[in-house]
Design a protein around this motif. Sequence first.
Motif, short mmCIF file in Angstrom:
data_model
loop_
_atom_site.label_atom_id
_atom_site.label_comp_id
_atom_site.label_asym_id
_atom_site.label_seq_id
_atom_site.Cartn_x
_atom_site.Cartn_y
_atom_site.Cartn_z
N ILE A 4 -30.47 14.16 63.25
CA ILE A 4 -29.45 13.16 62.98
C ILE A 4 -28.13 13.93 62.93
CG2 ILE A 4 -28.56 11.49 61.34
CD1 ILE A 4 -31.45 11.08 60.39
N ILE A 5 -27.26 13.64 63.88
CA ILE A 5 -26.01 14.38 64.01
C ILE A 5 -24.90 13.62 63.31
CG2 ILE A 5 -24.34 15.34 65.63
CD1 ILE A 5 -26.68 15.48 67.66
N ASP A 6 -24.18 14.31 62.43
CA ASP A 6 -23.05 13.72 61.72
C ASP A 6 -21.79 14.04 62.51
OD1 ASP A 6 -21.35 12.61 59.91
OD2 ASP A 6 -21.65 14.12 58.34
N HIS A 7 -21.37 13.09 63.34
CA HIS A 7 -20.23 13.32 64.23
C HIS A 7 -18.92 13.50 63.45
CE1 HIS A 7 -22.56 12.65 67.82
NE2 HIS A 7 -23.07 11.55 67.28
N THR A 18 -37.20 14.45 51.58
CA THR A 18 -36.37 13.25 51.57
C THR A 18 -35.20 13.47 50.62
OG1 THR A 18 -37.73 12.28 49.83
CG2 THR A 18 -38.27 11.69 52.10
N PRO A 19 -34.10 12.73 50.81
CA PRO A 19 -32.93 12.94 49.94
C PRO A 19 -33.21 12.67 48.46
CG PRO A 19 -32.33 11.64 51.86
CD PRO A 19 -33.82 11.81 51.89
N ASP A 20 -34.11 11.74 48.16
CA ASP A 20 -34.40 11.43 46.77
C ASP A 20 -35.59 12.23 46.22
OD1 ASP A 20 -36.27 10.26 48.33
OD2 ASP A 20 -36.02 8.23 47.54
N MET A 71 -43.00 1.17 48.02
CA MET A 71 -43.27 2.61 48.00
C MET A 71 -42.65 3.26 49.22
SD MET A 71 -44.38 5.20 46.79
CE MET A 71 -44.00 6.58 47.80
N SER A 72 -41.93 2.52 49.97
CA SER A 72 -41.32 3.06 51.19
C SER A 72 -40.08 3.87 50.86
CB SER A 72 -40.96 1.90 52.11
OG SER A 72 -40.37 2.39 53.28
N PHE A 73 -39.82 4.86 51.66
CA PHE A 73 -38.61 5.66 51.53
C PHE A 73 -37.99 5.78 52.91
CE2 PHE A 73 -42.45 8.24 51.20
CZ PHE A 73 -42.40 8.97 52.37
N PRO A 74 -36.70 6.05 52.99
CA PRO A 74 -36.03 6.08 54.30
C PRO A 74 -36.53 7.23 55.17
CG PRO A 74 -34.55 6.84 52.59
CD PRO A 74 -35.77 6.34 51.90
N ASN A 75 -36.40 7.05 56.46
CA ASN A 75 -36.84 8.07 57.43
C ASN A 75 -35.72 9.07 57.66
OD1 ASN A 75 -38.24 9.50 59.29
ND2 ASN A 75 -38.16 7.95 60.89
N ALA A 91 -34.90 12.78 61.61
CA ALA A 91 -35.64 11.52 61.50
C ALA A 91 -36.97 11.74 62.21
CB ALA A 91 -34.86 10.38 62.13
N LEU A 92 -38.07 11.48 61.51
CA LEU A 92 -39.39 11.66 62.12
C LEU A 92 -39.65 10.55 63.13
CD1 LEU A 92 -41.64 12.55 59.04
CD2 LEU A 92 -40.62 14.10 60.69
N GLN A 93 -40.47 10.87 64.12
CA GLN A 93 -40.90 9.84 65.06
C GLN A 93 -41.77 8.83 64.32
OE1 GLN A 93 -39.74 9.30 67.99
NE2 GLN A 93 -38.54 11.18 68.05
N LYS A 94 -41.92 7.65 64.89
CA LYS A 94 -42.55 6.53 64.21
C LYS A 94 -43.97 6.85 63.73
CE LYS A 94 -43.43 2.86 66.67
NZ LYS A 94 -43.33 1.56 67.37
N THR A 95 -44.77 7.50 64.55
CA THR A 95 -46.16 7.77 64.16
C THR A 95 -46.24 8.78 63.02
OG1 THR A 95 -46.32 9.43 65.91
CG2 THR A 95 -47.13 7.23 66.42
N PHE A 96 -45.42 9.82 63.06
CA PHE A 96 -45.45 10.82 61.99
C PHE A 96 -44.89 10.24 60.70
CE2 PHE A 96 -45.51 13.52 65.78
CZ PHE A 96 -46.61 14.30 65.48
N TYR A 97 -43.87 9.39 60.81
CA TYR A 97 -43.31 8.74 59.63
C TYR A 97 -44.36 7.82 59.00
CZ TYR A 97 -40.27 5.85 56.73
OH TYR A 97 -39.71 5.18 55.69
N GLN A 98 -45.09 7.08 59.81
CA GLN A 98 -46.13 6.19 59.30
C GLN A 98 -47.24 6.99 58.64
OE1 GLN A 98 -45.64 2.87 59.38
NE2 GLN A 98 -47.36 2.83 57.97
N GLN A 99 -47.59 8.16 59.19
CA GLN A 99 -48.59 9.02 58.56
C GLN A 99 -48.14 9.46 57.18
OE1 GLN A 99 -49.24 12.26 61.27
NE2 GLN A 99 -50.71 11.12 62.52
N ARG A 100 -46.86 9.81 57.05
CA ARG A 100 -46.33 10.22 55.74
C ARG A 100 -46.41 9.07 54.75
NH1 ARG A 100 -47.12 14.90 54.62
NH2 ARG A 100 -45.95 14.46 52.77
N LEU A 101 -46.06 7.86 55.20
CA LEU A 101 -46.13 6.69 54.32
C LEU A 101 -47.57 6.42 53.89
CD1 LEU A 101 -43.66 4.16 55.99
CD2 LEU A 101 -43.33 5.46 53.89
#
Length: 179
Positions: free
Chosen positions: A56-59, A33-35, A1-5, A139-149
């Motif tokens: 996230i910077i696209d150089h 999220t992209p999907d 059920m995971s999705f990319p950050n 990209a969310l910080q680790k704690t906020f990303y984990q909350q979303r998951l």
Amino acid sequence: MSFPNVWHHRKVAETAAKACEICHRPSSSVLITPDNKDWFYACPMHLKDTKFCTPIIDHEAIAARKKREEDEEIARLKKEYEEKQRKKKEKEAEKDKGKDGKKEKDEKDEKKDESKPGETGKRKEAGAPPKDEEPKVFALQKTFYQQRLNKKRQAEMAKKMRERIKEPDFFPAVPKGDL
């Protein structure tokens, strides 16, 4: 059920603004999220906070845009230079004819023409919108990303539980027989 950050910043209409996930103030900015599996409202103020998310910077895209702008500038300068050279040749041809009365007018016109290209360049630069665009991918910080998951996982578990409750054999059967 995971999705990319990876979260894309989108804007919605001001009339569709809903509470920010963090501070509960009305916000028209959405991170998705992209999907399209998960999304939430977030204030633009939080998007600038590095403790919440990082851009996230696209150089490659930045380099391509910079190259395109440089090519346009070079083309514009070449055009101006060719125009000056053409005018200069025309004036030399008129001077060769020996028209004294027009020489003074030509010198005045030449001074005006020299000032015009610089002015048009300044006008273009002043009229152009600033190129400092806000980042669109985060990209969310680790704690906020984990909350979303966790939130997404809990919602999915609740959905499964509702489906299981609808099944007839979920609850225990009433005892049959005498006691």
